[in-house]
Design a protein around this motif. Structure first.
Motif: not given
Length: 86
Positions: A5-6, A8-10, A12-13
């Motif tokens: 999760r972290p 994947w979030k990284g 994307m951001e």
């Protein structure tokens, strides 16, 4: 989900060098996954890798190629997918 999760979030951001670090991490984690998850996350990250390969940054291109190499060598990632998408 604890690691993914972290990461994947990284992906994307972030942009630039931070994104490169997240992509490297994803490239090391995908080969450790079960086959169905490896295939799924490879399909999710591939558009980002393709986009970043068109970056003028040579270091980013090297990182992208390394991550693609790691994904392609992973069990569960279908050769047909690789041929058609990359």
């Amino acid at each position: 989900w604890g690691v993914i999760r972290p990461l994947w979030k990284g992906t994307m951001e972030q942009h630039g060098k931070a994104l490169a670090a997240f992509l490297k991490a994803v490239g090391f984690v995908i080969p450790l996954m079960e086959e169905n998850y490896a295939s799924h996350y490879t399909r999710l990250v591939m558009p980002i890798l393709i986009r970043e390969f068109h970056s003028p940054d040579e270091e980013m291109k090297r990182i992208v190629l390394k991550v693609i190499e790691q994904c392609v060598a992973t069990a569960g990632v279908e050769p047909d997918y690789i041929r058609t998408e990359i």
